[in-house]
Design a protein around this motif. Structure first.
Motif, PDB file in Angstrom:
ATOM      1  N   ASN A 647       0.819  -1.213   0.000  1.00  6.00           N
ATOM      2  CA  ASN A 647       0.000   0.000   0.000  1.00  6.00           C
ATOM      3  C   ASN A 647       0.854   1.265   0.000  1.00  6.00           C
ATOM      4  N   GLY A 648       2.148   1.116   0.046  1.00  3.86           N
ATOM      5  CA  GLY A 648       3.027   2.279   0.083  1.00  3.86           C
ATOM      6  C   GLY A 648       3.343   2.771   1.471  1.00  3.86           C
ATOM      7  N   ASP A 649       2.903   2.014   2.496  1.00  5.65           N
ATOM      8  CA  ASP A 649       3.191   2.435   3.863  1.00  5.65           C
ATOM      9  C   ASP A 649       4.604   1.992   4.236  1.00  5.65           C
ATOM     10  N   GLU A 650       5.343   2.966   4.799  1.00  2.00           N
ATOM     11  CA  GLU A 650       6.718   2.661   5.170  1.00  2.00           C
ATOM     12  C   GLU A 650       6.771   1.948   6.512  1.00  2.00           C
ATOM     13  N   GLY A 651       7.735   1.047   6.628  1.00  2.00           N
ATOM     14  CA  GLY A 651       7.919   0.293   7.863  1.00  2.00           C
ATOM     15  C   GLY A 651       9.193   0.676   8.561  1.00  2.00           C
ATOM     16  N   LEU A 652       9.750  -0.294   9.252  1.00  2.00           N
ATOM     17  CA  LEU A 652      10.967  -0.049  10.023  1.00  2.00           C
ATOM     18  C   LEU A 652      12.193  -0.168   9.136  1.00  2.00           C
ATOM     19  N   GLU A 653      13.274   0.479   9.606  1.00  2.00           N
ATOM     20  CA  GLU A 653      14.518   0.510   8.847  1.00  2.00           C
ATOM     21  C   GLU A 653      15.522  -0.420   9.499  1.00  2.00           C
ATOM     22  N   LEU A 654      16.222  -1.185   8.673  1.00  2.00           N
ATOM     23  CA  LEU A 654      17.287  -2.059   9.139  1.00  2.00           C
ATOM     24  C   LEU A 654      18.593  -1.660   8.472  1.00  2.00           C
ATOM     25  N   SER A 655      19.678  -1.722   9.249  1.00  2.00           N
ATOM     26  CA  SER A 655      20.998  -1.365   8.725  1.00  2.00           C
ATOM     27  C   SER A 655      21.818  -2.618   8.508  1.00  2.00           C
ATOM     28  N   SER A 656      22.603  -2.598   7.442  1.00  2.00           N
ATOM     29  CA  SER A 656      23.438  -3.749   7.107  1.00  2.00           C
ATOM     30  C   SER A 656      24.696  -3.749   7.962  1.00  2.00           C
ATOM     31  N   PRO A 657      25.366  -4.881   8.046  1.00  2.00           N
ATOM     32  CA  PRO A 657      26.702  -4.868   8.653  1.00  2.00           C
ATOM     33  C   PRO A 657      27.636  -3.968   7.844  1.00  2.00           C
ATOM     34  N   ILE A 658      28.600  -3.386   8.533  1.00  2.00           N
ATOM     35  CA  ILE A 658      29.542  -2.477   7.868  1.00  2.00           C
ATOM     36  C   ILE A 658      30.505  -3.297   7.025  1.00  2.00           C
ATOM     37  N   ALA A 659      30.629  -2.874   5.750  1.00  2.00           N
ATOM     38  CA  ALA A 659      31.552  -3.539   4.835  1.00  2.00           C
ATOM     39  C   ALA A 659      32.708  -2.598   4.552  1.00  2.00           C
ATOM     40  N   ALA A 660      33.928  -3.117   4.620  1.00  2.00           N
ATOM     41  CA  ALA A 660      35.127  -2.317   4.343  1.00  2.00           C
ATOM     42  C   ALA A 660      35.559  -2.548   2.906  1.00  2.00           C
ATOM     43  N   VAL A 661      35.784  -1.457   2.179  1.00  2.00           N
ATOM     44  CA  VAL A 661      36.228  -1.557   0.793  1.00  2.00           C
ATOM     45  C   VAL A 661      37.674  -2.056   0.775  1.00  2.00           C
ATOM     46  N   SER A 662      37.954  -2.945  -0.149  1.00  2.00           N
ATOM     47  CA  SER A 662      39.274  -3.572  -0.216  1.00  2.00           C
ATOM     48  C   SER A 662      40.345  -2.537  -0.541  1.00  2.00           C
TER      49      SER A 662
END
Length: 1347
Positions: A647-662
């Motif tokens: 329906n276009g209703d926004e939910g909760l936000e989840l953050s990813s684990p931090i990734a380090a660029v090589s």
């Protein structure tokens, strides 16, 4: 007993010239006395000692005689010097004590017959000098007519001490009065008298007075000291310290002590010899009362004001003072209780008390009143001490009464209110907001209250309110009601505000004029969330997320993607997919955010994660992918994904684990790991021509630059700055950067742009990286920009096409005419397009989010036109040659292949002609080449193709047209070119035939000295240290801060008499702020010979204007901060008037600007050369950071440039430099430290001169002679320049012969080439205003030819 008469004897008397008269007079007496000694006469002083005062004047010393006085007697009475000094009678000298009586006839005393006593007169000198007892002797000698008695032949005269001349020491005053609080008393001791020529000393001591009152150590500091007087000094001053009983003041009355003078040296004591010092503490220690502060402030509501009265001085006694009121704007009874000027207002200080309070009672009413004032006054002081009491300076104080408590204030009671949104349609919820009035309520106030939308919208979330609230007399509170509506939308908490306007009656003050109302929604967010945390992976690994190990880091230089649990690429999608379906999560609507942090430091400490909230014109930070410009190797990346239901209703936000660029893997890694910076770039400007099938008759601009991971290349023809605004998606860059890669294809206003509508690169379509050109994941705008990147070659190539008018009007280009270069007989028209290139990197901690490295260049497109002006008299053949001829250069150019093309014509001065080759004759038999040829000793590897174009059909001195072309292209054609032509002679009666029938002879040699180069950038960017050099005509721009830019003003043409303002500044687009200092060290001025364009390229031993070169016609060092004595001040007789900004007091505003420095000079001197000469200005400067700024900017120069007008000095200087360069191409010392490592930069700029304002006279005569007006003026001013002409006449012939003889002698000592070159230099450089064009070498005679 009979007397025996002795025989007469002769007396032996000492003979001196002074005794001649005396002896003549005494001779008969002496002889007679010696012959008759029966009655001896004795002469003597009766007293041995005489004591006299100095002022006695004449001293008469008695001289007696005894014995036989019947005869005359003469004796000499003379003086002998002792401690007293004498002088001769004729001259009175200074510092003498008496007038001497010399031992001569003038000092004779004559005793007549029967005379027993005579007076020996001595004059005593009374001087003004102070002297002690002195003495001298008066002696009798040479008696004639008697003898000297034993008592006494000598008398001693003592001159007693003259006390009238003795210096007198005495006090200036006999009494001194001092207050105890003064700290000291100053006493003067005088020394007077007629003789102050010697130093003197007197001792001053203090002692108690009688009776004893002041005591040393208690009331004063005892003194016993010597006062030393130098010769001529008449007064000395000393101080006696007075001790004040500050800790415990005690009123003691007047006390005294005495000062006395003792033990004078070289003087006596006078009067007064004693001084009495009286110490009075009746002022400082007298009990004194006064207010502590001049102003006191109190509130009416406090009921009283306490004012501090403090007492100083002797507080050991009881004292009183009255503290009474005097009304001002505050009135008695209505505002305060009166304190009358009577004993009822007395304040009493007990012994030892210092402070007391004077309490003023206030009347507190309910009426608001503005600030009111009254005064408190102290008077009638009394004390138990015998000296009484006093009032101090602050005997009055101002009392201000404020009425803050009664001030009417209208405000909201609270600043925040919260109300729950109704749960069903049609229902309303009311929020009640109190508005209160505090303070005086006796007057009427009207205020307006109104609502204002925030996240809540009036009409949808609440009913708006706008009403007047009237506070009548006595009203203290009103309530505003706002109705909240049900909107049926699930949303976050919303808010709106209420505002309070000022009182319309201007009675009450409004405070707390804003209140926030929150509309709470019990179920404001959608209850959806991803079943698992998202992952950050490289777009290279997007197809293999499930098989990608967790420890595999994304490589640098390629986008990363946020893979949510509802993405089919998710590793555990077989488990999370069903949950996403049941939760109705639409993954295509997912909201993304990205967070970045800088790479971890060497110690492993990481920076906090910061949200990437900056979008560029081709990328977005809210997409599923994050472009590689936002991170670098080692950066830490994290994505946050918010689930959205169907329906276009926004939910909760989840953050990813931090990734380090090589840090080990990347698409295009820098040459040195861990570093970023500006790499060299290539820029080209080319005319396509009319035959180009796609872009005919356009100018192609190509910029090629290497790519580094994380780099964003920015190209523009306008200065780049403020990248947070320049890179943003808004439209400011469209107007400012019309010719740049900052414009998308739809924003381009010119015919073509660097960014086209294409989203794919044809070079990379075959073998491209995964999703490199995926519009769904990266966006079409991103693909259009990255189309110009060849990822395999790590190379950006931006290409665009422009009309000439677009380059001028839209791109900031300029067209300049360089005039006619006379010795090349060509004219140039140059199109200049500025180019600014920046290497931009995202920085989470940088200013504006971007760090950048900026370069600047200028693209030039030069059109060359041949002017076909012939040399007037050409180049003659060597005079000793058997056959004569002349060579006339007509034009020189560089063709499209970069080869040198020279056209010339010849005229044979014999019967016959020049031929390309001949197959027979004496030359062949002699074994010598029979072909005409061109060669250059400066370019031994360069060959030429010589062609005879046409020839007059005659053997009678024909004119022939030739051309030669180099077989190869080189960058610099400067050097000496030798043309050897085969002359072919015919008989007088022979007719012209084709082919010619003639006899070949020895080749005739002609030397051409050519200075010709292909145009390139004057200074490489690596030597300019990212700085800019501007030449400005307006002083206001020169002194400005550069905020308005210099682009439109830096390429002006300067007229004769203009002041040229030069400015070097650190490139402002780098945003370096105040972190760098720029300091100009040296400024050079030069012009090339034969069209040479000076460049700075040390690798090819090209040093611009910094060092002497055969390619430079004139070179001056006009400014040198370290060694100003080596500067060239004038050119000819015209001064440069050059000055650094630091030496110009009116330019201090420029010097104080960080990263900037400047100079100025007059343009008049540069107009002394002919039109077509191009001047260049070359600067050396230091750019240092603040940390190293104190290490000594501008080190001392070790070179000295000889810039004088004498021929010998210039010649020797030129020879020295040229010989060194030819020996080994040594780097000049001034250029050794230029480079980024030493923080020293250099820059060259061309100066355009506007000659239209110069006077033109006699044009017809000039052009009749084949000369430009400026050249003719130069010839009139230049004396001693030898001009080779075809027909030599008169004086020119004589001068030529002299020069030839000198140069022949020199050529025997040097090789032919060096001898010729130095000879030319002597002729050319002999005067600082010479204009050499082409130089010809004739075997033994060296000359130059001019147009």
């Amino acid at each position: 007993m009979a007397w025996l008469t002795p025989p007469c004897i002769e007396l032996s008397i000492r003979y001196t010239p002074g005794w001649v008269a005396l002896w003549d007079e005494l001779r008969p007496l002496a002889c007679g006395a010696a012959c008759d000694t029966r009655g001896k006469s004795t002469v003597f002083f009766p007293e041995q000692t005489h004591s006299v005062q100095e002022d006695v004047g004449e001293l008469f010393i008695p001289v007696h005689r005894s014995g036989d006085i019947s005869q005359e007697l003469m004796v000499v009475c003379y003086t002998q010097q002792g401690s007293a000094s004498g002088t001769i009678p004729t001259t009175v000298l200074s510092y003498s004590d008496y007038i001497s009586r010399p031992e001569e006839h003038g000092s004779i005393l004559r005793f007549d017959k029967g005379e027993r006593e005579k007076q020996c007169r001595v004059m005593i000198i009374d001087d003004s000098l102070y002297e002690g007892d002195e003495s001298f002797n008066v002696t009798l000698s040479l008696p004639v007519g008697g003898r000297l008695g034993k008592h006494y032949p000598t008398a001693r005269v003592n001159i007693l001490e003259d006390m009238d001349d003795a210096p007198v020491f005495y006090f200036g005053e006999s009494k001194y009065h001092v207050d105890e609080s003064d700290g000291y008393v100053e006493v003067k001791v005088w020394r007077t008298g007629t003789d102050l020529s010697k130093s003197g000393t007197v001792t001053v001591r203090s002692r108690k007075a009688e009776p004893v009152s002041a005591e040393a150590g208690v009331d004063y500091v005892g003194i016993s000291r010597n006062l030393d007087y130098a010769p001529g000094v008449s007064m000395q001053t000393f101080r006696v310290s007075i001790l004040d009983d500050l800790g415990q003041p005690e009123l003691e009355g007047t006390e005294s002590f005495e000062l006395v003078l003792r033990m004078p040296v070289h003087g006596i004591l006078g009067e007064p010899g004693k001084a009495t010092v009286f110490i009075n503490d009746s002022v400082s220690d007298l009990p004194k009362v006064q207010f502590r502060e001049p102003v006191y402030t109190g509130e009416e509501s406090d009921g009283q004001i306490s004012v501090t009265v403090y007492r100083s001085g002797d507080i050991t006694h009881r004292s009183t003072v009255r503290c009474y009121t005097r009304q001002g704007s505050a009135q008695v009874a209505s505002d305060f209780d009166e304190r009358p000027n009577t004993d009822s207002s007395i304040i009493t200080f007990l012994p030892g008390e210092v402070e007391k309070l004077c309490v003023l009672s206030l009347v507190d009413d309910t009426m608001y009143e503005e600030g009111e004032e009254l005064r408190l006054v102290l008077g009638n002081p009394k004390s138990n001490s015998q000296f009484g009491a006093s009032v101090g300076v602050l005997k009055e104080t101002l009392v201000k009464i404020k009425d803050t408590a009664d001030k009417p204030i209208i405000r909201f009671l609270e600043t925040k209110f919260s109300v729950s949104e109704p749960k069903e349609a049609g229902a309303v919820a009311t929020v009640r907001i109190p508005v209160v009035r505090e303070g005086d309520t006796s007057k009427v106030s009207v205020v307006r209250v109104h609502t204002k939308d925030g996240s809540a919208v009036s009409g949808e979330d609440y009913f708006p309110v706008s009403q007047d609230i009237e506070f009548r007399q006595g009203d203290k509170e009103h309530v505003v009601e706002v109705e909240v509506l049900f909107d049926g939308i699930r949303e976050m908490r919303e808010a709106f505000t209420l505002h309070l306007k000022p009182d319309e009656n201007m009675v009450a003050e409004t405070q707390v004029t804003k209140v926030i109302v929150y509309i709470e929604e019990t179920n404001s967010m959608a209850d959806v969330t991803f079943p698992s945390l998202p992952h950050v992976v490289s777009l290279l690994h997007y197809d293999h997320v499930a098989r990608t190990p967790d420890n595999l880091r994304p490589p640098a230089g390629y986008p990363v993607i946020c893979v949510t649990a509802c993405n089919t690429k998710y590793p555990d999608y077989d488990k999370t997919g069903s949950i996403c379906v049941s939760e109705h999560i639409n993954n295509t609507l997912t909201r993304y955010r990205w967070l970045i942090s800088a790479p971890a430091g060497p110690d492993g400490v990481t920076s906090p994660m910061r949200e990437v909230d900056f979008d560029t014109f081709f990328t977005s930070s809210k997409r599923i992918t994050l472009d590689s410009v936002y991170f670098q190797a080692g950066s830490r990346v994290q994505c946050a994904a918010r689930a959205v239901n169907s329906n276009g209703d926004e939910g909760l936000e989840l953050s990813s684990p931090i990734a380090a660029v090589s840090q080990e893997e990347g698409m295009c890694q820098p040459r040195k790991m861990g570093t970023v910076g500006a790499e060299p770039f290539s820029a080209k400007l080319r005319y396509t021509g009319t035959d180009d099938p796609q872009h005919p008759n356009l100018i192609k601009v190509t910029v090629t630059m290497p790519h580094i991971d994380g780099m964003l290349p920015v190209i523009s023809t306008r200065p780049l700055m403020n990248f947070d605004l320049t890179l943003s998606p808004d439209g400011t860059r469209v107007g400012n950067h019309r010719c740049s890669n900052l414009l998308d294809h739809s924003e381009v206003t010119t015919g073509h742009g660097f960014i086209t509508a294409s989203t794919g690169s044809p070079e990379s379509m075959g073998d491209m990286a995964p999703y490199q050109f995926s519009g769904a994941l990266r966006g079409n705008g991103t693909l259009r920009f990255y189309r110009n990147l060849n990822l395999e070659a790590c190379l950006w190539e931006f290409t665009s096409y422009y009309h000439m008018s677009e380059l001028l009007t839209d791109c900031g280009g300029t067209i300049g005419t360089d005039g006619q270069v006379l010795n090349l007989v060509q004219s140039y028209v140059t199109l200049r397009v500025p180019l600014y290139v920046s290497y931009v990197f995202h920085s989470p901690v940088g200013t504006g989010g971007w760090q950048h490295f900026d370069l600047q260049s200028e693209l030039r497109l030069t059109f060359v036109y041949d002017t076909a002006i012939l040399w007037k008299d050409g180049i003659g053949s060597p005079p000793q040659a058997d056959l004569q001829g002349a060579l006339y250069p007509t034009s020189m150019r560089i063709n499209e292949q970069g080869r040198l093309v020279v056209n010339f014509r010849t005229k044979a001065r014999f019967r016959g002609l020049f031929v390309e080759s001949h197959s027979g004759g004496r030359i062949k038999r002699a074994g010598t080449s029979t072909s005409s040829m061109v060669m250059s000793v400066d370019h031994p590897g360069l060959t030429f193709n010589l062609t005879l174009v046409r020839s007059e059909p005659t053997y009678n001195q024909p004119v022939q047209q030739w051309t030669f072309t180099s077989d190869f292209a080189v960058r610099d054609y400067s050097g000496t070119f030798t043309v050897k032509l085969i002359p072919c002679t015919t008989a007088q009666n022979m007719e012209y035939t084709v082919p010619p029938v003639c006899s070949p002879r020895e080749p005739v040699t002609f030397d051409l000295d050519i200075r010709f180069q292909q145009v390139s950038d004057p200074v490489a960017v690596e030597f300019s240290l990212n700085t800019q050099l501007f030449l400005l005509s307006k002083r206001s721009l020169w002194l400005s801060d550069g905020s308005t830019g210099f682009g439109q003003e830096s390429d002006v043409a300067f007229s004769e008499g203009d002041t040229i303002y030069g400015r070097v500044m650190v490139d402002p687009v780098q945003n370096l702020g105040d972190s760098f200092f720029c300091s100009i060290e040296k400024v050079f001025l030069c012009t090339g010979a034969d069209g040479y364009v000076p460049k700075y390229n040390p690798t090819k031993f090209e040093f611009g204007c910094l060092a002497d070169s055969p390619s430079l016609l004139y070179r001056f060092k006009i400014l040198d901060k370290a060694q100003p004595e080596t500067q060239a001040r004038v050119f000819g007789d015209v001064s440069f008037n050059a000055a650094l900004a630091v030496d110009d007091p009116s330019a201090m505003s420029l010097v104080r600007q960080p990263g900037s420095d400047g100079f100025r000079l007059d343009s008049t001197a540069m107009f002394q050369v002919a039109a077509g000469r191009e001047w260049f200005i070359h600067t050396i400067y230091t750019v240092r950071s603040k940390e190293s700024a104190n290490r000594g900017i501008g080190k001392r120069s070790l070179e000295y440039h000889s810039m004088v007008s004498s021929s010998s000095d210039l010649t020797s200087s030129v020879k020295g430099h040229r010989s060194r360069r030819s020996a080994g191409d040594e780097v000049p010392e001034v250029a050794e430290d230029i480079g980024a490592d030493d923080n020293r930069g250099t820059n060259i700029m061309h100066m355009a001169l506007d000659r239209t304002k110069r006077r033109a006279a006699g044009l017809s005569e000039m052009f009749a002679n084949g000369l430009e007006p400026s050249e003719l003026n130069a010839e009139e001013e230049e004396e001693g320049l030898v001009t080779v002409v075809g027909a030599l006449v008169g004086v020119l012939l004589t001068a030529l012969v002299v020069v030839c003889v000198v140069l022949v002698l020199r050529s025997r000592q040097k090789d032919v080439k060096e001898g010729w070159r130095e000879g030319v230099q002597e002729v050319v450089k002999g005067s600082v205003s010479t204009e050499p064009m082409l130089v010809v070498r004739m075997q033994d005679c060296h000359n130059s030819s001019e147009v």
